[in-house]
Design an enzyme around this catalytic site. Structure first.
Site, mmCIF file in Angstrom:
data_model
loop_
_atom_site.group_PDB
_atom_site.id
_atom_site.type_symbol
_atom_site.label_atom_id
_atom_site.label_comp_id
_atom_site.label_asym_id
_atom_site.label_seq_id
_atom_site.Cartn_x
_atom_site.Cartn_y
_atom_site.Cartn_z
ATOM 1 N N HIS A 348 -45.895 -78.043 33.572
ATOM 2 C CA HIS A 348 -46.318 -79.224 33.041
ATOM 3 C C HIS A 348 -45.430 -80.518 33.222
ATOM 4 C CE1 HIS A 348 -48.752 -77.002 29.820
ATOM 5 N NE2 HIS A 348 -47.884 -75.863 30.319
ATOM 6 N N LYS A 536 -46.784 -90.547 20.322
ATOM 7 C CA LYS A 536 -46.070 -89.523 21.141
ATOM 8 C C LYS A 536 -44.894 -89.465 21.043
ATOM 9 C CE LYS A 536 -48.231 -91.915 24.901
ATOM 10 N NZ LYS A 536 -49.122 -91.043 25.251
ATOM 11 N N ARG A 537 -44.336 -88.498 21.720
ATOM 12 C CA ARG A 537 -42.764 -88.512 21.888
ATOM 13 C C ARG A 537 -42.222 -89.603 22.362
ATOM 14 N NH1 ARG A 537 -40.091 -83.239 20.453
ATOM 15 N NH2 ARG A 537 -38.368 -84.580 21.190
ATOM 16 N N LYS A 542 -42.404 -92.884 29.156
ATOM 17 C CA LYS A 542 -43.602 -93.220 28.347
ATOM 18 C C LYS A 542 -43.620 -94.570 27.838
ATOM 19 C CE LYS A 542 -44.010 -88.615 26.238
ATOM 20 N NZ LYS A 542 -45.262 -87.801 26.490
ATOM 21 N N THR A 644 -52.615 -85.645 26.425
ATOM 22 C CA THR A 644 -53.827 -85.083 25.881
ATOM 23 C C THR A 644 -54.000 -85.926 24.489
ATOM 24 O OG1 THR A 644 -51.885 -83.642 24.585
ATOM 25 C CG2 THR A 644 -53.442 -82.468 26.199
ATOM 26 N N LYS A 648 -57.651 -87.430 22.670
ATOM 27 C CA LYS A 648 -57.847 -87.213 21.409
ATOM 28 C C LYS A 648 -58.535 -88.623 20.816
ATOM 29 C CE LYS A 648 -54.627 -83.659 21.065
ATOM 30 N NZ LYS A 648 -53.167 -83.579 20.735
#
Ligand code: 26V
Length: 800
Positions: A348, A536-537, A542, A644, A648
């Site tokens: 992952h 998100k985290r 990110k 992911t 969504k």
């Protein structure tokens, strides 16, 4: 009890009286939640038993999904939908004067996961059951899930999460199926009938007690099982009281906390204990079941597939070997053949800091027999490599499972499994060509891609009932069973009636989110502004920082020119930072500092607002995705394995601002360049730059006035009056040379946001783009993903 609302009401009231001895008038929402939960469990219990019976009878292959995380969220409403009884229950409760949505709020999220990896496991369980596939989850019943986040004065504070405080309606404790796990001690070798045997002496034994949660499929009788293990003392016959207390504490600690990640050294042993605890209890249970049904252990892999979700459960490989060698008395070759053909593995992440390695000095004393087995696997593997590449010490050193005093978990997974998959096309390509290229050369047949997915039942049907209704009214309800059929919506791109309805649903969802924001943050936001969301985290890769710097830039433009013609925007963030991740916590503080300044500045006439929603979690996410206009998927290309959340948002009709990273690329391929906002460097450019030593961020700082202005504002107290607060961020950009190319991508990011602004002004066009995105999102249903795993990796078949 759920056939009609009268029957439901009667049963509900009767149960309330019998369980709590309370009249309806005296009962609370919490009582109602408990009663409803028990009714559902009762209702599914026959199907649960029958499902297991049918699996036994059919003798088909079964898969066990081992995961250190299952981020389930709430189960009540989701179960009602899957059982098709939400209407009866809603109406029945209404007649009693109870609002089901209020009862839903009573349930604590089962937050047994950190983010993408754990939520993926939960989506997969839903798809397995819905597709009537014999697939079950194994995990740990952490007493405390992911910490609860509070924001105090802009800083993140962590509180222990308490999901078990009021009991768990969904679980069934099965003490009779408990198994024992052994830690520490020493291994005694002796001879029996001319064969070398191994015996574990002086071990500390821990008992694993299963707590089973029913996994209810949608519109089917299949009920699979998620088995969560609880760590308990085996017996308290130790010598003295102090010893008993220490042992009890040490044991219970194993299933006490979910790790917010394993970045810090502290607690490493505990983390390793958790991993072995999960794996050993699950394998013992799988083998016990298998032996009740089949005679010959040699056929194990023909009936059982065991999937490891990342490397956390990789000790399943040596543990299966241990059981086959020491308990079943198979030869090494026989045991290895079975093991290799049983285990499959998903990777992952390619982030090197996230690849698990354990120092031998910790590993060997804790798991002495397992360490011996890994040593043997390593030796045999290195010998094979030597035969293939004689003299290539360097290659063998790089690929060894044990090297430089460390046990490398990914290498063990690659050697001891029959399938290795990445989670999006680009991610799998990077594994094959770069991160795992040596292994790809040796085992090309093992590598394959399985692009992630999300369950449309939670993320569309449950989270967005209004959009669900519109879709069904427009194209019928087949899409619920075959989500690819959402593409029928493409025919309605020019249908103004449809587009208008789509717009008003988004508007209503935004009003709802605006209410949540008002209640939690006290900030009034305009539901007609663009809702631009990044949830998100929190992690440097990110690039929440890129988003904030752009907001600071927009604010500066508005200060310069208050009549600047921009579409009003509300920037919404939600993110938890790992408690030990200092830099990530600084970014949270920065977002809140910018929010404070911007939201309280009257001169910009509410043109931009910034909101940080505290305690981002599954149940909050269900309110956020349906209300988003813009989805921020802005990781440094090559870093986000898949993502992911991006899926969504897409399914709920938000448009993506994204880099060509992870599954964004496949989204772009599906909707076409005209229906997504792509910016920034691509993965090859990023990886090439890394190979050539990075770039000079200071050049961007000195040559671009807009960049200099915002970066300087991190230092000069513009957004925060205490000095040095944001120095670590400033330093990451200029002193540490901007590892994630925030400044390099800034210009391109700013440009694409101008395109977003312009596009939004043309509502017709915007809504058409939303339609294309929803229409193409069926591909990202986890039903598609799970079918691929079932057909291509596990070779399991539907029960019907
Ligand atoms: C773990 C750690 C731990 C040490 C510190 C840094 C760090 C950074 C990242 C991670 C990620 C662990 C694995 C994970 O959750 N990966 C996510 O899996 C999702 C489901 O496949 C995927 O969509 C996300 O892109 C991926 O990051």
């Amino acid at each position: 009890m759920f056939t009609n609302k009268e029957a439901f009401k009667t049963y509900f009231l009767q149960k309330l009286e019998m369980t709590y001895g309370k009249t309806f008038e005296d009962s609370t929402s919490s009582d109602h939640f408990q009663i409803l939960g028990h009714m559902i469990r009762e209702y599914v219990s026959t199907n649960w038993i029958n499902t297991n019976e049918a699996y036994r009878r059919n003798q088909g292959k079964q898969v066990y999904y081992l995961s250190i995380e299952f981020l389930l969220g709430r189960l009540l409403y989701h179960n009602l939908i899957n059982l098709g009884i939400e209407k009866v229950v809603t109406e029945g409760l209404n007649e009693l004067g109870i609002n089901l949505r209020d009862i839903e709020e009573i349930e604590h999220d089962a937050g047994l996961g950190n983010g993408g990896l754990g939520r993926l496991a939960a989506c997969f369980l839903d798809s397995l059951a819905t597709l009537n596939l014999p697939g079950h989850g194994f995990g740990i019943r952490y007493k405390h899930g992911l910490f609860e986040q509070r924001i105090v004065d802009g800083y993140q504070i962590e509180l222990p999460e308490q999901w078990l405080k009021h009991g768990q309606v969904w679980e069934v404790r099965k003490e009779d199926l408990a198994v024992d796990i052994q830690f520490w001690g020493n291994i005694d070798m002796y001879e029996k009938d001319g064969k070398l045997q191994f015996r574990h002496l002086n071990a500390e034994t821990v008992t694993a007690v299963p707590h089973d949660v029913p996994v209810i499929g949608y519109d089917t009788t299949t009920v699979n099982t998620l088995r969560l293990w609880n760590a308990e003392p085996a017996s308290l016959l130790a010598k003295d009281v102090n010893d008993i207390m220490r042992y009890k504490r040490e044991t219970e600690k194993i299933s006490e906390f979910l790790y917010p990640d394993d970045a810090n050294d502290e607690g490493k042993i505990l983390r390793l204990k958790q991993q072995y605890f999960l794996v050993s209890s699950s394998l013992q249970s799988i083998i016990k079941n298998y032996k009740q049904q089949y005679k010959d252990i040699r056929n194990f892999h023909q009936h059982i597939s065991i999937h490891i979700n990342d490397t956390h459960p990789v000790l399943a490989i040596p543990e299966l070997m241990r059981i086959l060698l020491d308990n079943e008395e198979l030869s090494w070759e026989e045991a290895w053949e079975i093991t290799k053909n049983t285990i499959s593995y998903t990777n992952h992440t390619t982030l090197s800091e996230a690849l698990e390695k354990w120092p031998i000095y910790l590993f060997q004393p804790l798991l002495p027999r397992i360490y011996m087995i890994i040593q043997e696997i390593n030796e045999r593997f290195c010998n094979e490599l030597w035969d293939k590449h004689p003299g290539d010490f360097h290659k063998i050193e790089n690929m060894a499972i044990i090297a430089h005093g460390m046990v490398k978990m990914a290498h063990l997974a690659l050697v001891g499994s029959y399938s290795v998959n990445g989670v999006a096309e680009i991610h799998t390509e990077i594994l094959k060509k770069r991160e795992m290229s040596d292994f790809y050369q040796v085992f090309p047949e093992k590598f394959n891609n399985k692009t992630n997915g999300i369950t449309h039942r939670r993320w569309l049907i449950k989270a967005n009932p209004k959009l669900t209704q519109l879709v069904t009214d427009t194209i019928g309800s087949e899409w619920i069973y075959q989500p690819d059929q959402l593409n029928k919506l493409l025919l309605f791109q020019q249908d103004n009636g449809f587009l208008q309805q789509l717009a008003s649903i988004k508007q209503e969802n935004k009003i709802h989110l605006a209410e949540i924001i008002k209640e939690s943050n006290g900030i009034t936001v305009d539901p007609t502004s663009i809702f631009d969301v990044q949830v998100k985290r929190l992690h440097a890769y990110k690039r929440q920082l890129l988003n904030v710097l752009h907001i600071m830039h927009l604010y500066n433009r508005l200060k310069e020119n208050p009549t600047l013609d921009i579409t009003p925007r509300t920037f919404i963030f939600g993110a938890k930072a790992s408690p030990g991740y200092y830099y990530a916590k600084k970014i949270i503080k920065l977002i809140n500092a910018v929010a404070d300044k911007v939201n309280n500045d009257k001169t910009i006439q509410d043109k931009i607002k910034v909101v940080f929603l505290e305690n981002y979690r599954v149940s909050l996410a269900e309110h956020i995705f349906p209300a988003a206009d813009v989805s921020e998927q802005i990781s440094t290309a090559s870093k986000e394995a898949s993502g992911t959340g991006n899926m969504k948002f897409m399914m709920n009709g938000a448009l993506t601002v994204g880099t060509l990273d992870g599954a964004n690329i496949e989204m772009r391929d599906l909707v076409g360049d005209d229906n997504i906002f792509i910016f920034g460097m691509n993965a090859d450019e990023v990886l090439d730059l890394y190979q050539h030593g990075g770039y000079r961020s200071t050049e961007y700082y000195h040559h671009d006035k807009r960049i200099k202005e915002v970066v300087d504002q991190l230092k000069n107290g513009f957004f925060h009056d205490t000095n040095n607060e944001f120095d670590p961020i400033f330093d990451s950009l200029l002193i540490e040379n901007d590892q994630y190319f925030v400044l390099k991508d800034f210009h391109s990011y700013e440009n694409i946001h101008q395109v977003v602004d312009q596009t939004y002004k043309n509502q017709q066009k915007w809504l058409q783009m939303c339609t294309v995105n929803i229409a193409k999102s069926g591909h990202f249903s986890s039903d598609r993903t799970i079918k691929e795993y079932a057909d291509e990796i596990w070779k399991i078949k539907s029960n019907f």
